[in-house]
Scaffold this motif. Structure first.
Motif, PDB file in Angstrom:
ATOM      1  N   VAL A 194     -23.412   1.219  15.259  1.00  0.00           N
ATOM      2  CA  VAL A 194     -22.483   2.021  15.997  1.00  0.00           C
ATOM      3  C   VAL A 194     -21.775   2.488  14.777  1.00  0.00           C
ATOM      4  CG1 VAL A 194     -20.445   2.158  17.596  1.00  0.00           C
ATOM      5  CG2 VAL A 194     -22.274   0.368  17.853  1.00  0.00           C
ATOM      6  N   TYR A 195     -21.362   3.838  14.945  1.00  0.00           N
ATOM      7  CA  TYR A 195     -20.143   4.416  14.189  1.00  0.00           C
ATOM      8  C   TYR A 195     -19.298   4.953  15.179  1.00  0.00           C
ATOM      9  CZ  TYR A 195     -17.329   7.498  11.261  1.00  0.00           C
ATOM     10  OH  TYR A 195     -16.152   7.834  10.642  1.00  0.00           O
ATOM     11  N   ALA A 196     -17.906   4.627  15.039  1.00  0.00           N
ATOM     12  CA  ALA A 196     -16.881   4.977  15.929  1.00  0.00           C
ATOM     13  C   ALA A 196     -15.558   5.631  15.067  1.00  0.00           C
ATOM     14  CB  ALA A 196     -16.454   3.989  16.853  1.00  0.00           C
ATOM     15  N   ALA A 217     -18.309   7.787  19.910  1.00  0.00           N
ATOM     16  CA  ALA A 217     -19.219   6.615  19.299  1.00  0.00           C
ATOM     17  C   ALA A 217     -20.311   7.382  19.092  1.00  0.00           C
ATOM     18  CB  ALA A 217     -19.209   5.585  20.107  1.00  0.00           C
ATOM     19  N   VAL A 218     -21.131   7.039  17.790  1.00  0.00           N
ATOM     20  CA  VAL A 218     -22.408   7.430  17.666  1.00  0.00           C
ATOM     21  C   VAL A 218     -23.260   6.268  17.942  1.00  0.00           C
ATOM     22  CG1 VAL A 218     -24.052   8.539  16.243  1.00  0.00           C
ATOM     23  CG2 VAL A 218     -21.668   9.478  16.367  1.00  0.00           C
ATOM     24  N   LEU A 219     -24.339   6.101  18.412  1.00  0.00           N
ATOM     25  CA  LEU A 219     -25.230   4.943  18.488  1.00  0.00           C
ATOM     26  C   LEU A 219     -26.463   5.196  18.090  1.00  0.00           C
ATOM     27  CD1 LEU A 219     -24.394   4.087  22.526  1.00  0.00           C
ATOM     28  CD2 LEU A 219     -23.120   3.383  20.433  1.00  0.00           C
ATOM     29  N   LYS A 220     -26.828   4.221  17.317  1.00  0.00           N
ATOM     30  CA  LYS A 220     -28.440   4.005  17.208  1.00  0.00           C
ATOM     31  C   LYS A 220     -29.139   2.820  17.920  1.00  0.00           C
ATOM     32  CE  LYS A 220     -28.089   5.698  12.483  1.00  0.00           C
ATOM     33  NZ  LYS A 220     -28.438   5.416  10.784  1.00  0.00           N
ATOM     34  N   PHE A 221     -30.281   3.191  18.373  1.00  0.00           N
ATOM     35  CA  PHE A 221     -30.997   2.360  19.195  1.00  0.00           C
ATOM     36  C   PHE A 221     -32.306   1.603  18.548  1.00  0.00           C
ATOM     37  CE2 PHE A 221     -28.787   5.085  22.063  1.00  0.00           C
ATOM     38  CZ  PHE A 221     -28.249   4.392  23.161  1.00  0.00           C
ATOM     39  N   ASP A 222     -32.737   0.428  18.980  1.00  0.00           N
ATOM     40  CA  ASP A 222     -33.875   0.104  18.319  1.00  0.00           C
ATOM     41  C   ASP A 222     -35.212   0.943  18.405  1.00  0.00           C
ATOM     42  OD1 ASP A 222     -32.585  -2.261  17.462  1.00  0.00           O
ATOM     43  OD2 ASP A 222     -32.991  -3.257  19.326  1.00  0.00           O
ATOM     44  N   SER A 223     -35.166   1.783  19.539  1.00  0.00           N
ATOM     45  CA  SER A 223     -36.295   2.873  19.769  1.00  0.00           C
ATOM     46  C   SER A 223     -36.302   3.783  18.740  1.00  0.00           C
ATOM     47  CB  SER A 223     -36.255   2.841  21.091  1.00  0.00           C
ATOM     48  OG  SER A 223     -35.001   3.924  21.484  1.00  0.00           O
ATOM     49  N   ILE A 317     -21.199  -4.412  21.684  1.00  0.00           N
ATOM     50  CA  ILE A 317     -21.192  -3.154  21.243  1.00  0.00           C
ATOM     51  C   ILE A 317     -19.798  -2.772  21.200  1.00  0.00           C
ATOM     52  CG2 ILE A 317     -21.849  -0.561  21.902  1.00  0.00           C
ATOM     53  CD1 ILE A 317     -24.376  -1.770  23.316  1.00  0.00           C
ATOM     54  N   ALA A 318     -18.900  -3.135  22.010  1.00  0.00           N
ATOM     55  CA  ALA A 318     -17.289  -2.586  22.143  1.00  0.00           C
ATOM     56  C   ALA A 318     -16.836  -3.134  20.936  1.00  0.00           C
ATOM     57  CB  ALA A 318     -16.897  -3.150  23.170  1.00  0.00           C
ATOM     58  N   LYS A 319     -17.161  -4.496  20.708  1.00  0.00           N
ATOM     59  CA  LYS A 319     -16.710  -5.282  19.439  1.00  0.00           C
ATOM     60  C   LYS A 319     -17.199  -4.355  18.040  1.00  0.00           C
ATOM     61  CE  LYS A 319     -15.553  -9.665  21.344  1.00  0.00           C
ATOM     62  NZ  LYS A 319     -14.023  -9.568  20.798  1.00  0.00           N
ATOM     63  N   ALA A 320     -18.168  -3.987  18.057  1.00  0.00           N
ATOM     64  CA  ALA A 320     -18.798  -3.275  16.901  1.00  0.00           C
ATOM     65  C   ALA A 320     -18.088  -2.007  16.566  1.00  0.00           C
ATOM     66  CB  ALA A 320     -20.191  -3.027  17.121  1.00  0.00           C
ATOM     67  N   ALA A 321     -17.784  -1.113  17.898  1.00  0.00           N
ATOM     68  CA  ALA A 321     -17.290  -0.062  17.911  1.00  0.00           C
ATOM     69  C   ALA A 321     -15.784  -0.037  17.375  1.00  0.00           C
ATOM     70  CB  ALA A 321     -17.234   0.802  19.064  1.00  0.00           C
ATOM     71  N   ARG A 326     -11.807   0.673  13.174  1.00  0.00           N
ATOM     72  CA  ARG A 326     -10.544   0.147  12.170  1.00  0.00           C
ATOM     73  C   ARG A 326     -11.144   0.494  10.649  1.00  0.00           C
ATOM     74  NH1 ARG A 326      -9.596  -5.290  15.920  1.00  0.00           N
ATOM     75  NH2 ARG A 326      -7.948  -3.993  17.402  1.00  0.00           N
ATOM     76  N   GLU A 327     -12.154   0.130  10.348  1.00  0.00           N
ATOM     77  CA  GLU A 327     -12.640   0.107   9.024  1.00  0.00           C
ATOM     78  C   GLU A 327     -13.482   1.253   8.580  1.00  0.00           C
ATOM     79  OE1 GLU A 327     -15.005  -3.510   8.190  1.00  0.00           O
ATOM     80  OE2 GLU A 327     -13.542  -4.932   8.794  1.00  0.00           O
ATOM     81  N   ASN A 328     -13.764   2.238   9.274  1.00  0.00           N
ATOM     82  CA  ASN A 328     -14.015   3.475   9.284  1.00  0.00           C
ATOM     83  C   ASN A 328     -15.503   3.328   8.458  1.00  0.00           C
ATOM     84  OD1 ASN A 328     -14.146   6.472   9.082  1.00  0.00           O
ATOM     85  ND2 ASN A 328     -13.320   6.332   6.709  1.00  0.00           N
ATOM     86  N   ARG A 329     -16.614   2.758   9.272  1.00  0.00           N
ATOM     87  CA  ARG A 329     -17.881   2.660   8.679  1.00  0.00           C
ATOM     88  C   ARG A 329     -18.674   2.154   9.907  1.00  0.00           C
ATOM     89  NH1 ARG A 329     -19.658  -2.689   8.182  1.00  0.00           N
ATOM     90  NH2 ARG A 329     -17.983  -4.312   8.963  1.00  0.00           N
ATOM     91  N   ALA A 330     -19.947   2.565   9.546  1.00  0.00           N
ATOM     92  CA  ALA A 330     -20.951   2.380  10.719  1.00  0.00           C
ATOM     93  C   ALA A 330     -21.077   0.627  10.669  1.00  0.00           C
ATOM     94  CB  ALA A 330     -22.461   2.814  10.090  1.00  0.00           C
ATOM     95  N   VAL A 331     -21.451   0.086  11.861  1.00  0.00           N
ATOM     96  CA  VAL A 331     -21.427  -1.409  11.855  1.00  0.00           C
ATOM     97  C   VAL A 331     -22.706  -1.807  12.607  1.00  0.00           C
ATOM     98  CG1 VAL A 331     -20.432  -3.408  13.174  1.00  0.00           C
ATOM     99  CG2 VAL A 331     -18.821  -1.729  12.059  1.00  0.00           C
ATOM    100  N   LYS A 332     -23.557  -2.605  11.949  1.00  0.00           N
ATOM    101  CA  LYS A 332     -24.750  -2.889  12.589  1.00  0.00           C
ATOM    102  C   LYS A 332     -24.503  -3.943  13.616  1.00  0.00           C
ATOM    103  CE  LYS A 332     -27.685  -1.732   8.745  1.00  0.00           C
ATOM    104  NZ  LYS A 332     -28.529  -0.787   9.651  1.00  0.00           N
ATOM    105  N   LEU A 333     -25.208  -4.068  14.691  1.00  0.00           N
ATOM    106  CA  LEU A 333     -24.851  -4.980  15.744  1.00  0.00           C
ATOM    107  C   LEU A 333     -25.214  -6.564  15.452  1.00  0.00           C
ATOM    108  CD1 LEU A 333     -24.055  -4.902  19.203  1.00  0.00           C
ATOM    109  CD2 LEU A 333     -24.398  -2.913  17.718  1.00  0.00           C
ATOM    110  N   ASP A 334     -25.900  -6.706  13.972  1.00  0.00           N
ATOM    111  CA  ASP A 334     -26.158  -7.974  13.687  1.00  0.00           C
ATOM    112  C   ASP A 334     -24.776  -8.558  13.051  1.00  0.00           C
ATOM    113  OD1 ASP A 334     -28.727  -7.795  14.575  1.00  0.00           O
ATOM    114  OD2 ASP A 334     -29.573  -7.267  12.290  1.00  0.00           O
TER     115      ASP A 334
END
Length: 337
Positions: A194-196, A217-223, A317-321, A326-334
């Motif tokens: 996620v990048y928000a 929010a921009v999302l990347k999916f496993d697919s 996903i909401a926590k990742a966003a 807050r940190e101005n970076r993409a966050v991996k769901l991992d």
């Protein structure tokens, strides 16, 4: 035989459920309305719709053998506490979103649900909207091919009160969580990154609450598919909510629902009504359908179409966003447990 239920909470969403149950679910009886902050006004409202038992302590619900289901419509941080008690006492559960604000509690609650065998439905009511369901069925049929882009637009008519903002958990957690759930629903894939970003463009005072009113929010999916969600707290034209799934063979859309379908055509142009005002109007039927689905799960053993796992994934996903914003970076769901 009637299902006997209790509603935990007496705020706006609790009242939506209570009034829909009374009006549309003929084989359901609401025995209790419980809220730790129950007001005299709330007691009077409950009485007007035929609910005599109100109180501030939920123990009476969990100790009552006649209660076979609870509707959890209380503040988010209380959800998993009530879920655990319901599991311990054999009460089936309809839980409003979000599942909880505490990830550790969510995992404990999911374990309790699985161990107890009670029936559980996560209340993401947009999934039960006839338009969103047709879109999902269209995607699943293969008519537009493999999903490649998921686009969701969600714009509320006006800013909520500051008191609401202060306890909401933030725009990504409180509001966009619905869109995160729909993105998973339509893509058929898990979100991997996620990048928000966003700002308080409507009311800068929101920054004093650590929140914003305009968000992407921009999302990347496993697919391999991608998603884009835009959200505003103030549309100025009603409840602006649109969905599009673009696939390898075409695309399908869900548009806004207007106040009426009348259009006026004259020398001044073509004029149509604006969208209905808010989610209460847009999704009134969806709430009823969700409730009916819940009782089908409880009484007939139907598979719940929205599970606690779905609730967990939306929270992650909401926590990742939120972290991304807050940190101005993409966050991996991992990065989110």
């Amino acid at each position: 035989m009637k299902n006997v239920v209790a509603i935990l909470g007496a705020g706006r969403i609790a009242r939506v459920h209570a009034e829909a149950l009374v009006r549309f679910q003929r084989d359901v009886r609401i025995k209790y309305i419980i809220d730790p902050y129950l007001t005299e006004e709330a007691r009077q409202w409950a009485g007007r719709i035929g609910i005599e038992n109100t109180g501030v302590d939920a123990n009476c619900v969990f100790e009552d053998a006649e209660i076979d289901a609870v509707f959890i419509c209380s503040p988010t941080p209380t959800h998993c506490t009530y879920i655990m008690r319901a599991c311990e006492t054999g009460k089936n559960i309809y839980c409003e979103k979000p599942l909880d604000s505490d990830i550790e509690k969510i995992y404990q609650a999911i374990g309790a649900i699985q161990k107890s065998g009670i029936k559980f439905l996560m209340g993401f009511m947009r999934r039960f909207d006839v338009n969103q369901q047709k879109l999902k069925n269209t995607v699943s049929s293969g008519k537009i091919g493999v999903p490649q882009i998921i686009k969701l637009c969600s714009r509320d008519p006006a800013l909520p009160p500051y008191e609401y903002i202060a306890s909401s958990g933030g725009i990504y957690f409180d509001s966009m969580i619905h869109d995160f759930d729909l993105a998973r629903f339509f893509s058929g894939s898990e979100v991997s990154e996620v990048y928000a970003c966003g700002n308080a463009l409507i009311d800068p005072v929101l920054t004093e609450y650590g929140d914003i009113d305009t968000a992407l929010a921009v999302l990347k999916f496993d697919s391999g598919a991608v998603g884009l969600i835009d959200l505003s707290r103030q549309s100025n034209c009603g409840y602006d909510q649109r969905t599009e799934v673009h696939g390898s063979k075409g695309f399908a859309q869900v548009g806004n629902v207007p106040e009426t379908t009348v259009s006026i055509h004259n020398e001044d142009g073509v004029h149509e009504d604006k969208p209905v005002y808010f989610f209460l109007e847009r999704y009134a039927d969806a709430f009823v359908h969700a409730q009916a689905t819940f009782f089908d799960v409880v009484n007939n053993g139907a598979e719940p179409p929205v599970t606690a796992y779905d609730g967990l994934q939306a929270v992650r996903i909401a926590k990742a966003a939120t972290l991304s914003w807050r940190e101005n970076r993409a966050v991996k769901l991992d990065e989110i447990p």
